[in-house]
Design an enzyme around this catalytic site. Sequence first.
Site, PDB file in Angstrom:
ATOM      1  N   HIS A   1       5.683  -3.584  -7.459  1.00 57.21           N
ATOM      2  CA  HIS A   1       5.567  -2.276  -6.819  1.00 57.21           C
ATOM      3  C   HIS A   1       6.541  -1.316  -7.498  1.00 57.21           C
ATOM      4  CE1 HIS A   1       5.350   0.897  -3.843  1.00 57.21           C
ATOM      5  NE2 HIS A   1       4.314   0.271  -3.300  1.00 57.21           N
TER       6      HIS A   1
ATOM      7  N   ARG B   1      -3.975  -5.237  -8.658  1.00 55.80           N
ATOM      8  CA  ARG B   1      -4.555  -4.908  -7.349  1.00 55.80           C
ATOM      9  C   ARG B   1      -4.538  -3.417  -7.080  1.00 55.80           C
ATOM     10  NH1 ARG B   1      -2.560  -3.929  -2.318  1.00 55.80           N
ATOM     11  NH2 ARG B   1      -0.419  -4.519  -2.826  1.00 55.80           N
TER      12      ARG B   1
ATOM     13  N   ARG C   1      -0.619   0.926 -10.494  1.00 53.72           N
ATOM     14  CA  ARG C   1       0.752   0.509 -10.217  1.00 53.72           C
ATOM     15  C   ARG C   1       1.460  -0.088 -11.431  1.00 53.72           C
ATOM     16  NH1 ARG C   1       0.425  -2.366  -4.244  1.00 53.72           N
ATOM     17  NH2 ARG C   1       0.459  -0.434  -3.027  1.00 53.72           N
TER      18      ARG C   1
ATOM     19  N   HIS D   1       5.872  -7.689  -5.995  1.00 46.54           N
ATOM     20  CA  HIS D   1       5.215  -7.269  -4.760  1.00 46.54           C
ATOM     21  C   HIS D   1       4.036  -8.137  -4.347  1.00 46.54           C
ATOM     22  CE1 HIS D   1       4.122  -4.517  -1.587  1.00 46.54           C
ATOM     23  NE2 HIS D   1       2.964  -4.209  -2.129  1.00 46.54           N
TER      24      HIS D   1
END
Length: 499
Positions: free
Chosen positions: A224, A363, A268, A328
């Site tokens: 993250h 993701r 991300r 994360h």
Amino acid sequence: MSIAVVGSGIAGLTAALHAHETGHAVTVFTKGALGDGCTPHAQGGVAGVYGAGDSPAAHAEDTASAGAGLSDPDAVDVLVSEGAARITELIARGVAFDRAGDGTLLLGREAAHSAARIVHAGGDATGAEIARALTAAARAADIEIVEGAFLVDLLLAERAVRGVRILLDGVVVDRPADAVILATGGAGQLFAHTTNPVGATGDGIAAAMRAGAAVADLEFVQFHPTILAGGAPFLISEAVRGEGATLVDEDGHRFCFDEHPDGELAPRDVVARAIARRSARQGSPVRLDASALGAGRLAERFPTIDRVTGQRGFDWSRETIPVTPAAHYLMGGVVTDLDGRTTLDGLFAAGEAARTGVHGANRLASNSLLEGAVFGARAAAAAARASAAITSSAMDLRVGAGSDREHPQDAGHAAAAFARETLQQLMWENVGLLRTDEGLAEALTTTRAWQAQAPAPASIAEHEDANLLLLAAATASAALARTESVGAHFRERSLIGAR
């Protein structure tokens, strides 16, 4: 028939409730208290509510794009086509998503989404609200709940999984079951910096590996981008950037646009690497600037973040705050089909412990809670069908035979003494955001040497260490094998080749 669910986040409790509602005897084994784990920490929302100009097809396209082309299109289609039904189900189970004055669901947008399609609860407390509602539903149902139950291994009969071995109050207990659903989450505690709670030690994935189940994509670890720098790790939701916050360096420059045309709303992995590089270059954390949103909007939309940043001494409505990346989410895990079936009969997996193929190499924001709900329900349905086909008979149960400690070829490596903190720092430096051949090889050699020297685990902490070592070696090995950079897996030029 009996179904054992291991884990009590959104995937595990969704699976347990669905299995119970189809008439099966369900037991939920959870490492801590019911509802613990990563789910209650999720600040982001649940993607899957489509307004004007949006559609499941657009959501699927965004998911595949974030996954760097490695997402399974069939799995993505399941996710987006069944997402609305699972969100409706969450509402029926008591989840109070945020609504506008006219009663319609408020929809937010996060990075790499082409539209506002994300529902939240309590502004930035979506996971906590989901955990509250599902925990209440599970307690109200006739579901056996065993708290403080550590998964030691899976019980096997031939190559079929027929129960779990747990450590409960210091005693090892075997609990047979006709089917087992793993929903134990990821392995964020592999790394020195993580958003995950301390219990995220990969226990379910490791147990599945020892039993002989296939795993895949362990090299794809999402970092993250924005964790509040300094003090205990605290996540600053991506939704903050979705609302208009910016990332700046020490000169006030919005450096993310140097890496990607979408700037702060790029995928991300891109944003996290941009932050890591700029922080290293300037020797200090980059800053998140949310001041343009104003104190009132920040307190209303992000009450948890507003409270914690204030407690840490920041007024983020007036000043920038320092942020840094942290491990994360694990995109890989136990390989499953579209119904949560693994490569072992009787074993199913859902949530972060599973590799459904939805996420590919990276993701998309707010797809994790959605995946847990969608595939938790599908795994329960498949497990119920499978367990109903089993005829009761005496079974010779044993635990998985795979060893996580036998690597004699590496036993002579002069590794530093093992400690969990040493492992976490090794993984952060060598299997983190920026990877090299040399760093990955060092991580693999060192972790295997530690495995060869480790005594048989007895306590929960020792079992967790063994699981982390098994997954550390497997992750480093998978990262070495994937020589190209893709998604969250980024290979820098070899130091040897650069000379």
